[in-house]
Design an enzyme around this catalytic site. Structure first.
Site, PDB file in Angstrom:
ATOM      1  N   ARG A  30       1.022  -1.219  -0.003  1.00 16.07           N
ATOM      2  CA  ARG A  30       0.046   0.546  -0.054  1.00 16.07           C
ATOM      3  C   ARG A  30       0.783   1.919  -0.744  1.00 16.07           C
ATOM      4  NH1 ARG A  30      -5.306  -2.083   3.287  1.00 16.07           N
ATOM      5  NH2 ARG A  30      -5.886  -2.937   1.758  1.00 16.07           N
ATOM      6  N   HIS A  76      -6.109  -0.575  -6.594  1.00 19.54           N
ATOM      7  CA  HIS A  76      -5.709  -1.785  -6.584  1.00 19.54           C
ATOM      8  C   HIS A  76      -5.467  -1.820  -5.359  1.00 19.54           C
ATOM      9  CE1 HIS A  76      -1.449  -0.518  -8.954  1.00 19.54           C
ATOM     10  NE2 HIS A  76      -1.953   0.100  -8.246  1.00 19.54           N
ATOM     11  N   GLU A  77      -5.312  -2.629  -4.652  1.00 18.58           N
ATOM     12  CA  GLU A  77      -4.469  -2.427  -3.281  1.00 18.58           C
ATOM     13  C   GLU A  77      -5.341  -2.108  -1.669  1.00 18.58           C
ATOM     14  OE1 GLU A  77      -2.107  -4.532  -2.187  1.00 18.58           O
ATOM     15  OE2 GLU A  77      -1.224  -4.150  -4.291  1.00 18.58           O
ATOM     16  N   GLY A  78      -6.705  -2.498  -2.291  1.00 20.84           N
ATOM     17  CA  GLY A  78      -7.560  -1.411  -1.916  1.00 20.84           C
ATOM     18  C   GLY A  78      -8.127  -0.284  -1.896  1.00 20.84           C
ATOM     19  N   HIS A  91     -10.128   2.229   2.056  1.00 20.08           N
ATOM     20  CA  HIS A  91      -9.342   2.652   2.726  1.00 20.08           C
ATOM     21  C   HIS A  91      -9.395   3.776   3.549  1.00 20.08           C
ATOM     22  CE1 HIS A  91      -5.643   0.771   1.792  1.00 20.08           C
ATOM     23  NE2 HIS A  91      -5.873   0.723   0.782  1.00 20.08           N
TER      24      HIS A  91
END
Lengths: 591, 591
Positions: free
Chosen positions: B292, B434-436, B441
């Site tokens: 992240r 991407h990555e959440g 978040h």
């Protein structure tokens, strides 16, 4: 579906009352039925001709082959259809073969097509604009020579302004026109870049409405004249020495060819002066102002198509559970049930429907400019002048963000070419650039429009806003919104006054934040449009409409705009009255 | 140049004091010279290997041919180079063949490569992350079997999480692991989508770190385990029944292949359990948290490359004249002299350098988590946890806007493929996904991070901000900035308190604006980073540095951020404390 027919009808017939135009003589043969027939026909073309080619026209870009630009094969049929069905000159008079259709309805037609397939919608729009310039400012001879084949879409029209060293700075254009022995005919030499539909094989000839400087003319904008410059000589079909030097490859909007043209490289280009010498820029501005509203509409239409894609996806895509539901054995819910997804959808809805409301309002002002008289006409002229930079720029800037929100609703899927939202995201990005960048429109608004006639336009603007505030205050559920808008209107007047105090002292400082001022006033404008839509919707709900969902959605969207968008004026307003001129004092060597 | 070496050195050696890490035993062999050697080597690779392929890798997308993904031919040499030069395991211990390089320096290396060619930078990053998971949680046997060929980049590593019905909702993943007779070895069946570098021909094997559910495991996140699933059996090189079902075509980031994988369709897929059963998600989060921060860095790097393109263009492109100059015969000025262009450049500079400052600060916290002890370590853990959603999301969201501003500086040219900015614009758009996603978040920050340990993390955060406020107040020229930041910090604490009061009552309402809260706290965070940069720069100027231009640029950029960005907290803050829960009350059928 790529747009909401229901909303378009709401906008036209309930929100801006397009039918009121039929009380003017020029539009007297029209009524709701004729308007709806036109819209239905446009809908059919959008669905059956334009939409099916949306993806293909993006993937199979135009190609430059042996000096000729070849576009998607399907454009031939589509472009011919625009002519055969009478769309190019639909707004023009019966004598000209037109249907005396209001610009307002034609704008709604454009909206449908732009939402269906933006690239394909551009071709007839340009032709219509070029024909309009010739019929308005050209001689009878020019009109007879050029307009029939523009109307029937055998030929393509363009606006040829930009040059390598003259983009935003039009006063620097250097394409030159040399007088010949025949009056009105000039030899043209120069080059033009970024010419939309400047050459393609879905038409037989291209008619450029070109700005050039007559040899010996004064420098700057006062020396610019307008010419009709055909690609081929109309008498013989021979080349007129307008050569396609290059084809631009672009991030999006790929289905419309953008050409780099060399004019008169072999001394063989003949151009026809339109109207009087040195008046090219004011003439062109007629078309550009319409084109600017048109660009705002393009952006809103692309934003609408993206919003509808995202909405459909959000209703069907299961993912996650409600915040209060912790049991993983329960089925997932469609993502439209998540507050954050609803926020992203309301954001899109509020921007695209708020923009559409403003744009059709401006289109109606455009009609009033043509058909109204006296005070009504004068007010329409001024208000439209003031609103043009807003109507062009706000949808253009914001629909870059709404198409981005559409991508976000789809998540990873939105980033792939399996869905059209990534294409919308790419296509939306052109609008803050063409027909004057956002920066240019900021300067236009703050440096010219709000100051003209001692601020009369902005006073009319404030009066119009106060009208709906007063009406809305009577409805108890709308009172808080009316009061909030009134407070922001007052603040905007104070902020504007604060800026105007700088006009004479330091023009650079005065205009340094013109782009922010444009955004600031735009938000106020769209809030006004939303209060209007909210008011109309409240009335409908109170009258017991069966379409409760539709109108309730409008009320919620108004609430969203006031809660999430209007408050952005706080930070912008604070900055606008700050004394720190950091962007003026910054120097190139410090970057 | 695609990044500023001077600024990177400023960030590392003046702003976050990366050298202080060398006081820890693990890093004791390092010093400024070794750090600079590493950065220079990375710069060379960026310039000579990665950068030349930037455009080509975008135009010549990977292809799926007979079930195998073929990537750009040049990736073979590049990927091999990562291994041969020891980049994959540079941060690991000497015993593992690593160089005990701080994560901070490795992050700066990543920044250079991401700015040079984002797609090409992804391959080694994933391999390094996968290797790190195996070395941290895997058995000695797994480490010996898999890590050497990851370190030398013969093999590619991946993170295989997402499934068709489990993207943001990881608890719903359904890939299943069936125990075999051999302990630790399972038969895996399922499918994975969006797997970055999930298959390609620039490596000999692909090692997936895959999440799956052991047959009979509990539902939800508590039943997820982690497996090493090679594409080919390592003993024989035969297929391990991980088949490439599809290749995603994307808007940007085209040079890195994203695969759709079918696992065990023929019952032939063997996976190795990593660590204990049902602990897959906590394990994966080690990698995800680093990833992240990495995504934030990608975004900042792409934003930096776009900014540098726009800056170079603005210095060279003549267009228009200063506002006060009306004479059209005077030469045009470079556009960098226009206040609005400087505003767009300052916007980009303030975001990318503010983000880089935060990201390297986080990278240093990551190092402290590994090497510090006691209170220092605990604080680093908590602060890094709190800052991770900000460091991931703010650069990701904002660099969509900064790359857009870069396009705008170039105008029409920026929309064409003649310049790289349109590619940056497309590539930047993946990062909020991407990555959440940003929404995830937001929930992580407001729903988890600020509340953990009774709000201790956010107290540490406030203390760190107060430290620089107190220091800056001593400098008279910084006093106004320190006071302003203090005021916004206090307001943020009030706003947070207002929100926390809702936690127990109605979680959905509490979290409805989590994304806005994330943006709100992010702006405060970046203002903190800018006050820090401004403070360091003020000191340098006061000490009579010869690099006046560089430091003056920093001071101006801090001013820009406080004037134009910090004030956005006003509108956001107003919304966050509003009681109108429109996004909660909105219903799907009203859209």
């Amino acid at each position: 579906m790529f747009y909401s027919k229901r909303d378009l009808h709401f906008q036209l017939f309930e929100n801006i009352d397009a039918l009121s135009l039929t009380s003017f003589d020029y539009f007297k043969d029209h009524n709701r039925e004729t308007f709806e027939m036109v819209l239905d026909a446009a809908d059919q073309i959008g669905m059956t001709s334009l939409r099916p080619l949306l993806t293909e026209m993006d993937r199979q870009e135009p190609q430059l082959v042996d000096g000729k630009i070849l576009v998607h094969e399907g454009m031939k049929k589509i472009y011919r259809q625009y002519g055969e069905d009478g769309w190019i000159n639909a707004c023009f008079s019966y004598e000209e073969g037109g249907q005396q259709l209001p610009n307002t309805i034609q704008s709604a037609v454009g909206f449908i097509w732009q939402a269906a397939n933006y690239s394909a919608s551009v071709y007839p729009f340009l032709t219509s604009g070029a024909a309009n310039l010739i019929r308005t400012f050209g001689s009878k001879e020019l009109i007879e020579r050029f307009t029939p084949n523009l109307y029937n879409a055998k030929w393509q029209g363009t606006m040829a302004l930009t040059e390598p060293d003259a983009g935003s700075s039009l006063s620097d254009l250097s394409t030159t026109a040399y007088p010949t022995e025949i009056e009105g005919i000039y030899k043209i030499k120069g080059q033009k870049i970024y010419i939309s539909c400047g050459d393609h094989d879905a038409c037989e000839n291209v008619i450029h409405l070109m700005l050039a400087r007559i040899k010996g003319a004064p420098a700057g904008v006062k020396g610019i004249s307008m010419f009709v410059v055909p690609q081929k000589r109309t008498e013989t079909g021979a080349s007129n020495d307008v050569l396609t030097e290059g084809l631009y490859h672009k991030m999006g909007y790929k289905g419309a060819p953008i050409a780099h043209l060399m004019i008169g490289s072999n001394d063989g280009c003949e151009g026809f002066l339109v109207g009087e010498p040195h008046k090219g820029l004011p003439y062109m501005f007629q078309m550009m102002n319409e084109a600017r509203i048109g660009v705002g509409m393009n952006a809103a239409a692309i934003g609408t198509a993206a919003y509808n894609s995202a909405l459909a996806y959000a209703k069907e895509r299961p993912q996650g559970r409600k915040i209060n539901e912790k049991d993983p054995s329960k089925p997932q819910v469609p993502i439209i049930e998540h507050a954050d997804v609803k926020r992203m959808l309301l954001f899109q809805k509020s921007i695209v429907e708020g923009s559409l409301s403003l744009l059709l309002y401006c289109a109606k002002l455009g009609d009033l400019v043509h058909v109204a008289e006296g005070q009504e006409k004068e007010d329409a002229v001024l208000l439209l002048d003031l609103l043009t930079p807003i109507a062009k720029s706000y949808p253009s800037e914001m629909c870059c963000l709404t198409t981005s929100a559409a991508v976000q609703v789809l998540g990873g899927a939105g980033y792939t070419t399996d869905f059209p939202v990534e294409q919308y995201y790419r296509e939306a990005r052109i609008h803050p650039i063409h027909e004057g960048t956002t920066g240019i429109h900021g300067l236009d608004l703050l440096g010219r429009k709000v100051l003209m006639q001692d601020g009369r336009a902005i006073r009319i603007f404030a009066e119009k806003i106060m009208q709906i505030i007063v009406e809305a205050k009577v409805e108890s559920s709308l009172l808080p919104f009316a009061e909030k808008l009134e407070k922001y209107l007052q603040r905007a007047q104070q902020t504007s006054g604060h800026l105007f105090a700088k006009v004479g002292k330091n023009p650079e400082e005065f205009l340094a934040d013109a782009t922010l001022y444009l955004e600031y006033l735009s938000i106020l404008t769209i809030a006004w449009q939303w209060l209007h839509q909210g008011f109309v919707s409240r009335k409908a709900l109170d009258s017991g409409t069966p379409e409760k969902d539709f109108y309730q959605g409008k009320i919620m969207c108004m609430r969203y705009f006031f809660e999430y968008e209007l408050v952005k004026m706080d930070g912008l307003g604070k900055r606008l009255v700050s004394g720190d001129i950091v962007t003026v004092e910054m120097r190139g060597e410090w970057f």
